[in-house]
Design a protein around this motif. Structure first.
Motif, PDB file in Angstrom:
ATOM      1  N   ASP A   1      -2.786  50.877 -52.056  1.00 34.93           N
ATOM      2  CA  ASP A   1      -1.879  50.046 -51.252  1.00 34.93           C
ATOM      3  C   ASP A   1      -0.815  50.896 -50.571  1.00 34.93           C
ATOM      4  N   ASN A   2      -0.328  51.900 -51.278  1.00 38.05           N
ATOM      5  CA  ASN A   2       0.685  52.791 -50.715  1.00 38.05           C
ATOM      6  C   ASN A   2       0.120  53.555 -49.511  1.00 38.05           C
ATOM      7  N   ALA A   3      -1.124  54.065 -49.668  1.00 41.19           N
ATOM      8  CA  ALA A   3      -1.756  54.796 -48.568  1.00 41.19           C
ATOM      9  C   ALA A   3      -2.016  53.868 -47.380  1.00 41.19           C
ATOM     10  N   MET A   4      -2.456  52.642 -47.665  1.00 38.02           N
ATOM     11  CA  MET A   4      -2.714  51.682 -46.594  1.00 38.02           C
ATOM     12  C   MET A   4      -1.431  51.295 -45.864  1.00 38.02           C
ATOM     13  N   ALA A   5      -0.363  51.096 -46.622  1.00 42.11           N
ATOM     14  CA  ALA A   5       0.914  50.734 -46.007  1.00 42.11           C
ATOM     15  C   ALA A   5       1.408  51.861 -45.108  1.00 42.11           C
ATOM     16  N   LYS A   6       1.198  53.092 -45.566  1.00 46.28           N
ATOM     17  CA  LYS A   6       1.597  54.245 -44.746  1.00 46.28           C
ATOM     18  C   LYS A   6       0.797  54.283 -43.442  1.00 46.28           C
ATOM     19  N   MET A   7      -0.509  54.017 -43.540  1.00 49.91           N
ATOM     20  CA  MET A   7      -1.342  53.997 -42.347  1.00 49.91           C
ATOM     21  C   MET A   7      -0.944  52.850 -41.414  1.00 49.91           C
ATOM     22  N   ALA A   8      -0.530  51.721 -41.990  1.00 52.61           N
ATOM     23  CA  ALA A   8      -0.089  50.584 -41.170  1.00 52.61           C
ATOM     24  C   ALA A   8       1.165  50.937 -40.380  1.00 52.61           C
ATOM     25  N   VAL A   9       2.083  51.673 -41.002  1.00 58.34           N
ATOM     26  CA  VAL A   9       3.287  52.132 -40.307  1.00 58.34           C
ATOM     27  C   VAL A   9       2.907  53.057 -39.155  1.00 58.34           C
ATOM     28  N   ILE A  10       1.989  53.991 -39.427  1.00 61.51           N
ATOM     29  CA  ILE A  10       1.544  54.928 -38.383  1.00 61.51           C
ATOM     30  C   ILE A  10       0.871  54.175 -37.236  1.00 61.51           C
ATOM     31  N   GLY A  11      -0.014  53.205 -37.585  1.00 59.85           N
ATOM     32  CA  GLY A  11      -0.691  52.423 -36.555  1.00 59.85           C
ATOM     33  C   GLY A  11       0.289  51.625 -35.713  1.00 59.85           C
ATOM     34  N   SER A  12       1.327  51.080 -36.344  1.00 62.42           N
ATOM     35  CA  SER A  12       2.333  50.309 -35.612  1.00 62.42           C
ATOM     36  C   SER A  12       3.135  51.199 -34.671  1.00 62.42           C
ATOM     37  N   ILE A  13       3.453  52.402 -35.116  1.00 61.99           N
ATOM     38  CA  ILE A  13       4.188  53.356 -34.264  1.00 61.99           C
ATOM     39  C   ILE A  13       3.334  53.761 -33.070  1.00 61.99           C
ATOM     40  N   ILE A  14       2.042  54.025 -33.314  1.00 62.09           N
ATOM     41  CA  ILE A  14       1.128  54.368 -32.223  1.00 62.09           C
ATOM     42  C   ILE A  14       1.069  53.236 -31.205  1.00 62.09           C
ATOM     43  N   ASN A  15       1.002  52.021 -31.705  1.00 64.92           N
ATOM     44  CA  ASN A  15       0.925  50.846 -30.834  1.00 64.92           C
ATOM     45  C   ASN A  15       2.163  50.728 -29.939  1.00 64.92           C
ATOM     46  N   LEU A  16       3.348  50.925 -30.528  1.00 69.38           N
ATOM     47  CA  LEU A  16       4.584  50.829 -29.746  1.00 69.38           C
ATOM     48  C   LEU A  16       4.705  51.978 -28.748  1.00 69.38           C
ATOM     49  N   ALA A  17       4.363  53.191 -29.191  1.00 75.26           N
ATOM     50  CA  ALA A  17       4.439  54.346 -28.288  1.00 75.26           C
ATOM     51  C   ALA A  17       3.500  54.162 -27.099  1.00 75.26           C
ATOM     52  N   SER A  18       2.307  53.639 -27.376  1.00 72.54           N
ATOM     53  CA  SER A  18       1.357  53.376 -26.303  1.00 72.54           C
ATOM     54  C   SER A  18       1.905  52.320 -25.344  1.00 72.54           C
ATOM     55  N   GLY A  19       2.602  51.321 -25.900  1.00 73.97           N
ATOM     56  CA  GLY A  19       3.181  50.280 -25.064  1.00 73.97           C
ATOM     57  C   GLY A  19       4.204  50.830 -24.084  1.00 73.97           C
ATOM     58  N   PHE A  20       5.064  51.721 -24.552  1.00 74.34           N
ATOM     59  CA  PHE A  20       6.057  52.334 -23.669  1.00 74.34           C
ATOM     60  C   PHE A  20       5.366  53.168 -22.580  1.00 74.34           C
ATOM     61  N   ALA A  21       4.313  53.892 -22.963  1.00 74.68           N
ATOM     62  CA  ALA A  21       3.583  54.694 -21.987  1.00 74.68           C
ATOM     63  C   ALA A  21       2.903  53.806 -20.957  1.00 74.68           C
ATOM     64  N   MET A  22       2.391  52.652 -21.399  1.00 76.48           N
ATOM     65  CA  MET A  22       1.707  51.729 -20.493  1.00 76.48           C
ATOM     66  C   MET A  22       2.631  51.208 -19.406  1.00 76.48           C
ATOM     67  N   ILE A  23       3.870  50.845 -19.771  1.00 77.21           N
ATOM     68  CA  ILE A  23       4.769  50.277 -18.767  1.00 77.21           C
ATOM     69  C   ILE A  23       5.252  51.357 -17.798  1.00 77.21           C
ATOM     70  N   ILE A  24       5.343  52.595 -18.273  1.00 78.84           N
ATOM     71  CA  ILE A  24       5.714  53.706 -17.386  1.00 78.84           C
ATOM     72  C   ILE A  24       4.611  53.947 -16.361  1.00 78.84           C
ATOM     73  N   VAL A  25       3.355  53.982 -16.841  1.00 79.52           N
ATOM     74  CA  VAL A  25       2.218  54.171 -15.936  1.00 79.52           C
ATOM     75  C   VAL A  25       2.103  52.996 -14.973  1.00 79.52           C
TER      76      VAL A  25
END
Length: 225
Positions: free
Chosen positions: A153-177
């Motif tokens: 569960d700890n490893a999965m939660a860590k991956m969920a945090v990473i996935g959420s950060i990737i999602n937000l970073a991609s969102g910022f890049a999308m609006i810039i493009v």
């Protein structure tokens, strides 16, 4: 056989007229359309421009660059028509191969990490339910693998945090493009229909990041027990 008075172009999705354009070029590459681009009878699936009267015989090119209101894609295309003569097949073929663009490379690059982040978060949620729900109903197995479950569960939660950060970073890049694609500012891009959906998407992504972080902190505490 006779010069047209206008050019009407129809699309499969509604387009944002503020960030879309139809150009009509003569054989010298000069724009000849009037400055009156508009929807046809208010139909947002179409654009129309008027042409000057008494156009000379020759080959004319229609170039379109439009912002799709549905998915935010900026697409380009071009085709030709002839007055008093046919359009050679080689001209039509060259225009299609050199001008048609459904999704730009920068746009595709910025959207892929978002899909990846969503798959990570959704996959973790689904796999956690699939993995632990049946086992939790059997007390003997539930107790014997408690520590293993905490670690996973700890490893999965860590991956969920990473996935959420990737999602937000991609969102910022999308609006810039997106802003770059329509030659406008960030706020202008946000004001489009796609931009409104982007805001909701970023709010949801931020909530997922917060939830994932809380889950990670809880699992981290369980691991240290």
């Amino acid at each position: 056989s006779t010069p047209p008075s206008k050019v009407d172009v129809y699309f499969s999705d509604p387009v944002d007229i503020r960030y879309s354009e139809v150009k009509v070029l003569n054989s010298d590459g000069k724009q000849i359309q009037e400055n009156d681009q508009h929807y046809i009878n208010g139909n947002q699936l179409s654009l129309s421009v008027s042409l000057p009267p008494s156009l000379k015989n020759g080959i004319y090119t229609i170039s379109t660059k439009v912002l799709d209101q549905t998915d935010g894609h900026v697409t380009e295309d071009a085709f030709a028509f002839g007055i008093g003569q046919d359009v050679p097949k080689s001209v039509s073929s060259d225009l299609t191969s050199s001008n048609y663009q459904e999704v730009s490379i920068p746009e595709a690059i910025t959207r892929f990490p978002s899909l990846l982040g969503q798959v990570i978060v959704a996959g973790i949620a689904a796999s956690s339910l699939w993995l632990w729900s049946p086992i939790s109903r059997i007390p003997r197995y539930r107790d014997s693998i408690f520590q293993t479950r905490v670690n996973i569960d700890n490893a999965m939660a860590k991956m969920a945090v990473i996935g959420s950060i990737i999602n937000l970073a991609s969102g910022f890049a999308m609006i810039i493009v997106q802003a770059f694609s329509i030659n406008a500012g960030i706020l202008d891009a946000i004001s489009t229909k796609f931009g409104n959906m982007w805001v909701l998407r970023m709010i949801t992504g931020s909530a997922l990041l917060g939830l994932s972080f809380v889950m990670y902190q809880r699992s981290k505490k369980m691991t240290s027990l």
